[in-house]
Design an enzyme around this catalytic site. Structure first.
Site, short mmCIF file in Angstrom:
data_model
loop_
_atom_site.label_atom_id
_atom_site.label_comp_id
_atom_site.label_asym_id
_atom_site.label_seq_id
_atom_site.Cartn_x
_atom_site.Cartn_y
_atom_site.Cartn_z
N GLU A 54 41.82 33.94 38.64
CA GLU A 54 43.01 34.01 39.49
C GLU A 54 43.25 35.43 39.99
O GLU A 54 43.53 35.65 41.17
CB GLU A 54 44.26 33.53 38.71
CG GLU A 54 44.16 32.09 38.22
CD GLU A 54 43.59 31.95 36.81
OE1 GLU A 54 43.99 31.00 36.13
OE2 GLU A 54 42.75 32.79 36.40
N CYS A 88 47.99 36.84 34.59
CA CYS A 88 47.79 36.28 35.94
C CYS A 88 49.10 35.79 36.52
O CYS A 88 49.38 35.98 37.71
CB CYS A 88 46.77 35.15 35.91
SG CYS A 88 45.08 35.72 35.65
#
Length: 135
Positions: A54, A88
């Site tokens: 991500e 993330c």
């Protein structure tokens, strides 16, 4: 578009560098402009230096001048769809705390989330404007 994101994330997963965990993840990030940026996890023997799929995708988008994030698809070989790690989540919240997250397993199981449901109050207490007054 979700099916396109799914395929791009599947393809990105195949490029992952995961010799230690053997847990490969692919991501496909859609921006408001319609551009898509892929990412895969890149492990390191010093696990703290590992880059998640991500964050790799977000970094590529930012490097291309695209910071208006709309949705991210994630594909992993897990029993249930994974959610982004805390790091993330915080990185993505910097650009869109309402980001749509679609996660698939290789067997096709799918789950959808909003970033806000996974990371509520992402900025509260960190930026003065977000701190509740009068308490």
């Amino acid at each position: 578009m979700k099916s396109d994101l799914h395929q791009i994330a599947l393809d990105a997963r195949l490029k992952a560098y995961a010799p230690y965990s053997r847990f490969s993840v692919g991501a496909a990030l859609l921006t408001e402009s319609g551009e898509v940026f892929s990412g895969c996890n890149v492990e390191n023997v010093s696990f703290g230096l590992t880059m998640c799929a991500e964050r790799v995708a977000v970094g590529k988008a930012i490097a291309a001048g695209q910071s208006a994030l709309k949705a991210i698809a994630i594909v992993s070989d897990s029993e249930v769809p994974v959610v982004p790690c805390g790091g993330c989540r915080q990185v993505m919240a910097e650009f869109n705390p309402e980001l749509s997250i679609i996660s698939w397993t290789l067997s096709g199981q799918k789950a959808e989330f909003t970033l806000a449901s996974l990371l509520p109050l992402a900025r509260q207490g960190m930026i003065e404007a977000d701190v509740p007054r009068g308490t």
